[in-house]
Design an enzyme around this catalytic site. Structure first.
Site, PDB file in Angstrom:
ATOM      1  N   LYS A 113      -7.086  -1.943   0.865  1.00  0.00           N
ATOM      2  CA  LYS A 113      -6.176  -1.095   0.084  1.00  0.00           C
ATOM      3  C   LYS A 113      -6.295  -1.423  -1.399  1.00  0.00           C
ATOM      4  CE  LYS A 113      -1.348   0.435   0.310  1.00  0.00           C
ATOM      5  NZ  LYS A 113      -0.088   0.249   1.075  1.00  0.00           N
ATOM      6  N   GLU A 155      -1.669   2.928   9.694  1.00  0.00           N
ATOM      7  CA  GLU A 155      -1.590   1.720   8.885  1.00  0.00           C
ATOM      8  C   GLU A 155      -0.797   0.658   9.649  1.00  0.00           C
ATOM      9  OE1 GLU A 155      -0.329   0.369   4.345  1.00  0.00           O
ATOM     10  OE2 GLU A 155       0.615   2.140   5.221  1.00  0.00           O
ATOM     11  N   CYS A 163      -2.589   4.587   2.506  1.00  0.00           N
ATOM     12  CA  CYS A 163      -1.213   4.845   2.087  1.00  0.00           C
ATOM     13  C   CYS A 163      -1.080   5.131   0.593  1.00  0.00           C
ATOM     14  CB  CYS A 163      -0.322   3.695   2.524  1.00  0.00           C
ATOM     15  SG  CYS A 163       1.445   4.136   2.588  1.00  0.00           S
TER      16      CYS A 163
END
Length: 275
Positions: free
Chosen positions: A112, A41, A153
């Protein structure tokens, strides 16, 4: 399928980050001949809301995207490009993962979905939503007949998202991720093993290397977990490339031995995709 997971130290110099990532990808391909290479990331940028506007790029025309496209084509590999801050066509900022095929074409883009907003009294305060907007789509890639679900994440904490990927036929989930020094020791391995166990598939994470001098200190410990929820590969804290040979027949074997999905009581409950 052979994977190369490249745990990189990230600096404030974007060009240096891109050059370093390119060197590490070339080294991994030359030495290990993986089918798929994955980055962390925010591999081109320090992780932090104050950095996202400065480092943001358009996709596929930005410098980072062009670099990954050229590398994928040059080396003949799939590249899961960790994530970068993206300037969208709507002028909003996103935390975005790109995926490139061996011909150098962009085959997927995952923004995301779940933004990391936290404010722990006496601990960490971080709000991605100060600068970022959430993505609104699931992202599945297919390589050699195997489906891989992509998250970034904080997405890993949401079991419904992982389950929907399983329902759609995924045999692996891949999360470029930068857990911190509070959540990392507590939940990094736990969440990966939980998602793998719940959905009987491989879970793969790729973290930035730990840098104690950074504003945001990443936990490191990039990992591969198999469908039995066993950790089969794990990096340490600092820069490291780990190689994993994935046997997808294990996915079917586990699912045949513990038949939780056919035995779910869908007359009582369910996980439903709405978009």
């Amino acid at each position: 399928m052979r994977l190369a997971l490249i745990q990189l130290k990230v600096t404030k110099d974007k060009l240096a980050n891109l050059q370093h990532a390119s060197e590490k990808i070339r080294e991994a391909v030359k030495e290990h001949k993986p089918r798929l290479v994955a980055l962390p990331e925010c591999f081109n940028s320090p992780y932090g809301t104050k950095y996202f506007p400065e480092y943001a790029e358009t996709i596929p025309n930005g410098e980072s995207a062009k670099t990954l496209s050229e590398l994928a084509k040059e080396l003949g590999v799939y590249i899961v490009g960790g994530s970068i801050p993206e300037l969208g066509e709507d002028n909003k900022l996103y935390n975005t993962c790109t995926v490139w095929c061996p011909e150098g074409k962009l085959i997927a883009k995952h923004r995301k979905v779940h933004l990391y907003d936290t404010d722990v009294k006496g601990g960490i305060r971080f709000k991605e939503s100060d600068t970022l907007s959430p993505g609104n789509q699931f992202t599945i890639i297919e390589i050699d007949g195997h489906k891989i679900g992509i998250g970034i994440c904080y997405d890993i904490r949401f079991e419904e998202m992982a389950k929907l990927y399983r329902i759609e036929g995924c045999e692996m989930l891949m999360y470029p991720a930068a857990f911190n020094m509070t959540s990392g020791p507590l939940h990094w391995e736990l969440l990966q093993r939980a998602r793998a166990n719940d959905n009987q598939l491989y879970v793969v994470t790729i973290s930035p290397a730990r840098d104690e001098t950074a504003d945001y200190v990443a936990y490191g410990n990039s990992m591969v977990v198999d469908p039995w929820a066993k950790v089969i590969k794990q990096a340490k804290e600092y820069e490291e490339t780990i190689i994993a040979d994935i046997d997808f027949s294990l996915v079917e074997s586990v699912r045949q031995q513990i038949t939780v999905f056919p035995q779910r009581r869908l007359d009582m409950y369910g996980t439903v995709k709405k978009i």
